[in-house]
Motif scaffolding. Structure first.
Motif, PDB file in Angstrom:
ATOM      1  N   PRO A 289      -6.083  -6.106  23.088  1.00  0.00           N
ATOM      2  CA  PRO A 289      -5.146  -5.659  22.039  1.00  0.00           C
ATOM      3  C   PRO A 289      -3.900  -6.539  22.062  1.00  0.00           C
ATOM      4  O   PRO A 289      -3.555  -7.131  23.082  1.00  0.00           O
ATOM      5  N   VAL A 290      -3.250  -6.658  20.888  1.00  0.00           N
ATOM      6  CA  VAL A 290      -2.004  -7.442  20.801  1.00  0.00           C
ATOM      7  C   VAL A 290      -0.896  -6.466  20.436  1.00  0.00           C
ATOM      8  O   VAL A 290      -1.001  -5.745  19.429  1.00  0.00           O
ATOM      9  N   SER A 291       0.131  -6.425  21.285  1.00  0.00           N
ATOM     10  CA  SER A 291       1.104  -5.313  21.174  1.00  0.00           C
ATOM     11  C   SER A 291       1.753  -5.263  19.790  1.00  0.00           C
ATOM     12  O   SER A 291       1.580  -4.296  19.065  1.00  0.00           O
ATOM     13  N   ARG A 292       2.460  -6.278  19.396  1.00  0.00           N
ATOM     14  CA  ARG A 292       3.237  -6.121  18.153  1.00  0.00           C
ATOM     15  C   ARG A 292       3.237  -7.443  17.396  1.00  0.00           C
ATOM     16  O   ARG A 292       3.735  -8.455  17.921  1.00  0.00           O
ATOM     17  N   SER A 311      -8.795  -7.795  11.378  1.00  0.00           N
ATOM     18  CA  SER A 311     -10.244  -7.594  11.574  1.00  0.00           C
ATOM     19  C   SER A 311     -10.618  -7.756  13.044  1.00  0.00           C
ATOM     20  O   SER A 311     -11.363  -6.950  13.595  1.00  0.00           O
ATOM     21  N   ILE A 312     -10.057  -8.776  13.675  1.00  0.00           N
ATOM     22  CA  ILE A 312     -10.390  -8.981  15.102  1.00  0.00           C
ATOM     23  C   ILE A 312      -9.947  -7.770  15.929  1.00  0.00           C
ATOM     24  O   ILE A 312     -10.666  -7.253  16.769  1.00  0.00           O
ATOM     25  N   LEU A 313      -8.735  -7.298  15.627  1.00  0.00           N
ATOM     26  CA  LEU A 313      -8.132  -6.248  16.465  1.00  0.00           C
ATOM     27  C   LEU A 313      -8.853  -4.910  16.329  1.00  0.00           C
ATOM     28  O   LEU A 313      -8.701  -4.025  17.167  1.00  0.00           O
ATOM     29  N   THR A 314      -9.691  -4.762  15.299  1.00  0.00           N
ATOM     30  CA  THR A 314     -10.436  -3.494  15.158  1.00  0.00           C
ATOM     31  C   THR A 314     -11.432  -3.327  16.318  1.00  0.00           C
ATOM     32  O   THR A 314     -11.887  -2.219  16.586  1.00  0.00           O
ATOM     33  N   GLY A 318      -8.212  -1.510  23.101  1.00  0.00           N
ATOM     34  CA  GLY A 318      -6.909  -0.841  23.135  1.00  0.00           C
ATOM     35  C   GLY A 318      -6.278  -0.834  21.755  1.00  0.00           C
ATOM     36  O   GLY A 318      -6.919  -1.178  20.757  1.00  0.00           O
ATOM     37  N   THR A 319      -4.988  -0.489  21.723  1.00  0.00           N
ATOM     38  CA  THR A 319      -4.276  -0.311  20.446  1.00  0.00           C
ATOM     39  C   THR A 319      -3.336  -1.479  20.166  1.00  0.00           C
ATOM     40  O   THR A 319      -2.616  -1.937  21.061  1.00  0.00           O
ATOM     41  N   SER A 320      -3.405  -1.947  18.917  1.00  0.00           N
ATOM     42  CA  SER A 320      -2.520  -3.045  18.471  1.00  0.00           C
ATOM     43  C   SER A 320      -1.689  -2.565  17.291  1.00  0.00           C
ATOM     44  O   SER A 320      -2.069  -1.586  16.619  1.00  0.00           O
TER      45      SER A 320
END
Ligand code: EPZ
Length: 415
Positions: A289-292, A311-314, A318-320
């Motif tokens: 996940p990427v924080s912010r 799309s990648i972060l789906t 974890g949560t981005s």
């Protein structure tokens, strides 16, 4: 309208050469109206927006010849003409306002259409033009501009708008006196426009900073120029490798124009190796996940990469969080990604993306250019088959994306 049919689960692997920049060539094509004689452009992307812009140039009396990815434009017979129909179809044709005023001191142009990502007003363009002495009256939705009294001035942009910066450059480059644009956009495409115009005989400096100084000249001449590569196409394919656990080598792309995207791909767990004119990426087994992330004017994270990166972060572990600060309606991909099983909630201009184990193929709608690209990426990774409607939007900015992806191992067709 056309649609893409994708069978997910095949990693992207191999090498691709990045095509010419859509957002680089479009202002250059408009600026050719300011030059006398013949201009030859190489490394042109063969995409819908370029074809449409060439139609405008022909409506304006230019002679166009295409030889592969080279385009030859002769402005000898060009004349002022009505280009309103095209302005409605394509936002960037508003740049012909500056170009026509720069050449003919007159322009009659329709309001550019808004689109799926927002209202896309042109108040900053109009305010700057009026400040430089252009008289603009609105008649039945047309902007009738008289630039006979146009003169170089100090322009303060309320927002570092890419289009407004480019339009002011086109208006100022042959105007009497010196124009200074403060709070100018700093995108690489602005630097490219300065480089091209100076090669034609203009006197511009400062592009890439927030202050651009333009000394008006009497004549500009045609030139021969090679368009730079498309940093957003490059970013889109890097995201394709990341989401499919693949491995890609991109050629003919300068990493320096993609700092934020490369940084975030690294945070997401991708191995990135840079050379002067190429980028290598190897995806992790699981995306982190990427924080912010917040989009913003260059050099912030580019809004044009926000849908693809989401799309990648789906599929992250974890949560981005992604905030879209440039366009007020650039979350149209979220509802479609959720139809594929993504877990995304929106609070105002901020999206919270909770990673899921997998996406499921679905019938989804590409509602604008980058939304369509984001859904294609999701389809490449989803279980089963995905159909992405409205291929015409994707074709505005990507040249035969289905062929390039197929050459890299994807199962995708255009119907
Ligand atoms: C250019 O659009 C790009 N298009 C866009 O790429 C890109 O997203 C955008 O710059 C931002 O980087 C081309 O270069 C052809 P702006 P532009 O003027 O010039 C507001 C893509 O996907 N604004 O910088 O239209 C505007 O509403 C496309 O390739 C005003 O309020 O963008 C937006 O919220 C999409 N008044 C913000 O500024 C104005 O007069 C940024 O717009 C002008 C803009």
């Amino acid at each position: 309208m056309g649609r893409y049919r994708i069978k997910g689960g095949y990693p992207l692997r191999g090498t691709m050469t990045v095509r010419g920049s859509k957002n680089g060539i479009l202002p250059i094509l408009a600026s050719v109206m300011l030059t006398e004689g013949e201009t030859i452009l190489h490394h042109c992307p063969l995409i819908a927006d370029v074809h449409l812009t060439l139609e405008v140039l022909e409506q304006l009396g230019c002679k166009i010849k295409k030889e592969g990815r080279s385009i030859i434009i002769d402005t000898k017979g060009c004349k002022n003409a009505d280009i309103n129909e095209t302005v409605q179809k394509m936002r960037s044709s508003i740049l012909f306002m500056g170009a026509l005023l720069g050449r003919f001191q007159q322009a009659k142009i329709g309001y550019p259409g808004g689109c799926e990502i927002g209202m896309r007003p042109i108040d900053l363009h109009l305010k700057a033009f009026r400040n430089m002495g252009v008289v603009i009256e609105e008649e039945k939705g047309l902007l009738c501009c008289d630039g006979t009294k146009c003169i170089g001035k100090k322009i303060n942009l309320d927002f570092p708008s890419v289009g407004a910066t480019e339009n002011c450059m086109l208006l100022a480059v042959k105007a009497k006196g010196i124009t200074k644009i403060y709070n100018a956009a700093c995108e690489p495409e602005i630097v490219e426009l300065q480089t091209f115009l100076n090669q034609c005989g203009a006197k511009i400096r400062g592009a890439g900073t927030d202050c651009i100084i333009i000394e008006g000249v009497k004549v500009l001449y045609g030139t021969e120029y090679t368009v730079s590569s498309d940093r957003i196409e490059a970013g889109t394919f890097l995201c394709g490798a990341a989401i499919t656990k693949g491995e890609l080598e991109l050629k003919n792309i300068c990493p320096d124009t993609m700092r934020q995207v490369l940084l975030r791909l690294g945070e997401a767990g991708c191995l990135i190796k840079e050379q002067k004119n190429s980028i290598y990426i190897k995806a992790p087994q699981k995306i982190k996940p990427v924080s912010r992330i917040h989009t913003g004017p260059y050099p912030d994270f580019p809004t044009d990469m926000q849908p693809q990166f989401m799309s990648i972060l789906t599929l992250a572990e974890g949560t981005s969080i992604i905030s879209e600060t440039v366009f007020e309606a650039r979350f149209k991909h979220i509802s479609e990604l959720c139809r594929m099983g993504a877990d995304i909630t929106v609070e105002g201009q901020t999206a919270v993306i909770k990673g899921v184990k997998s996406l499921k193929g679905a019938y989804v709608s590409g509602k604008d250019l980058r939304c369509g690209a984001a859904l294609i990426l999701a389809g490449l990774a989803a279980e089963g088959e995905t159909v992405v409607e409205n291929a015409c939007y994707v074709q505005r900015g990507y040249e035969q994306i289905e062929k390039v992806l197929t050459s890299l191992g994807a199962k995708i067709s255009l119907e």
